[in-house]
Design a protein around this motif. Structure first.
Motif, mmCIF file in Angstrom:
data_model
loop_
_atom_site.group_PDB
_atom_site.id
_atom_site.type_symbol
_atom_site.label_atom_id
_atom_site.label_comp_id
_atom_site.label_asym_id
_atom_site.label_seq_id
_atom_site.Cartn_x
_atom_site.Cartn_y
_atom_site.Cartn_z
ATOM 1 N N PHE A 130 61.082 28.709 58.580
ATOM 2 C CA PHE A 130 60.183 27.804 57.867
ATOM 3 C C PHE A 130 61.005 27.021 56.851
ATOM 4 O O PHE A 130 61.612 27.606 55.967
ATOM 5 C CB PHE A 130 59.071 28.601 57.178
ATOM 6 N N MET A 131 61.021 25.693 56.984
ATOM 7 C CA MET A 131 61.839 24.851 56.122
ATOM 8 C C MET A 131 61.086 24.304 54.911
ATOM 9 O O MET A 131 61.677 24.133 53.859
ATOM 10 C CB MET A 131 62.436 23.675 56.909
ATOM 11 N N GLN A 132 59.807 23.977 55.091
ATOM 12 C CA GLN A 132 59.003 23.445 53.995
ATOM 13 C C GLN A 132 57.533 23.653 54.324
ATOM 14 O O GLN A 132 57.194 23.890 55.479
ATOM 15 C CB GLN A 132 59.304 21.968 53.754
ATOM 16 N N GLY A 179 48.003 11.974 58.904
ATOM 17 C CA GLY A 179 48.109 12.395 60.294
ATOM 18 C C GLY A 179 48.238 13.893 60.424
ATOM 19 O O GLY A 179 48.430 14.610 59.445
ATOM 20 N N PRO A 180 48.161 14.380 61.653
ATOM 21 C CA PRO A 180 48.197 15.812 61.905
ATOM 22 C C PRO A 180 49.630 16.360 61.958
ATOM 23 O O PRO A 180 50.598 15.597 61.982
ATOM 24 C CB PRO A 180 47.557 15.923 63.286
ATOM 25 N N LEU A 181 49.732 17.673 62.000
ATOM 26 C CA LEU A 181 51.010 18.309 62.315
ATOM 27 C C LEU A 181 51.234 18.167 63.815
ATOM 28 O O LEU A 181 50.280 18.194 64.595
ATOM 29 C CB LEU A 181 50.968 19.794 61.940
ATOM 30 N N VAL A 182 52.479 18.007 64.220
ATOM 31 C CA VAL A 182 52.809 17.844 65.639
ATOM 32 C C VAL A 182 53.882 18.859 65.999
ATOM 33 O O VAL A 182 54.889 18.977 65.292
ATOM 34 C CB VAL A 182 53.321 16.412 65.936
ATOM 35 N N GLY A 218 56.969 12.989 59.807
ATOM 36 C CA GLY A 218 58.044 13.239 60.762
ATOM 37 C C GLY A 218 59.097 14.221 60.280
ATOM 38 O O GLY A 218 60.128 14.381 60.922
ATOM 39 N N ARG A 219 58.848 14.905 59.161
ATOM 40 C CA ARG A 219 59.798 15.897 58.638
ATOM 41 C C ARG A 219 59.583 17.232 59.329
ATOM 42 O O ARG A 219 58.443 17.673 59.522
ATOM 43 C CB ARG A 219 59.607 16.066 57.126
ATOM 44 N N ALA A 220 60.684 17.897 59.687
ATOM 45 C CA ALA A 220 60.599 19.218 60.311
ATOM 46 C C ALA A 220 60.131 20.230 59.279
ATOM 47 O O ALA A 220 60.681 20.315 58.185
ATOM 48 C CB ALA A 220 61.946 19.619 60.886
ATOM 49 N N CYS A 221 59.083 20.976 59.608
ATOM 50 C CA CYS A 221 58.545 22.002 58.712
ATOM 51 C C CYS A 221 58.908 23.404 59.180
ATOM 52 O O CYS A 221 59.088 24.300 58.368
ATOM 53 C CB CYS A 221 57.029 21.885 58.639
#
Length: 73
Positions: free
Chosen positions: A23-25, A33-36, A60-63
């Motif tokens: 888990f990065m953030q 918008g939604p999580l993708v 568009g940030r990796a979570c």
């Protein structure tokens, strides 16, 4: 990731052998918008599938990122 594992043999079921998640953030859906989640089958043998997936927020940030190993049943 299970869907990615079954992508080349949809008639087969899979069971999770191993999974690791980083888990990065915080991942919070927003009005933007939604999580993708995007997953892929990295490698397949006759009995196993090796996969990875990443969850992105609305910007568009990796979570989160995960890898998984599945056995075909």
């Amino acid at each position: 990731m299970a869907t990615a594992a079954r992508s080349v043999a949809p008639e087969m079921g899979v069971v999770t052998i191993e999974m690791k998640t980083s888990f990065m953030q915080p991942a919070v859906p927003s009005a933007d918008g939604p999580l993708v989640a995007k997953g892929e089958l990295m490698h397949r043998t006759a009995t196993m599938a090796f996969t990875q997936a990443t969850v992105f927020d609305a910007q568009g940030r990796a979570c989160a990122h995960a890898t998984g190993t599945f056995k075909f049943v």
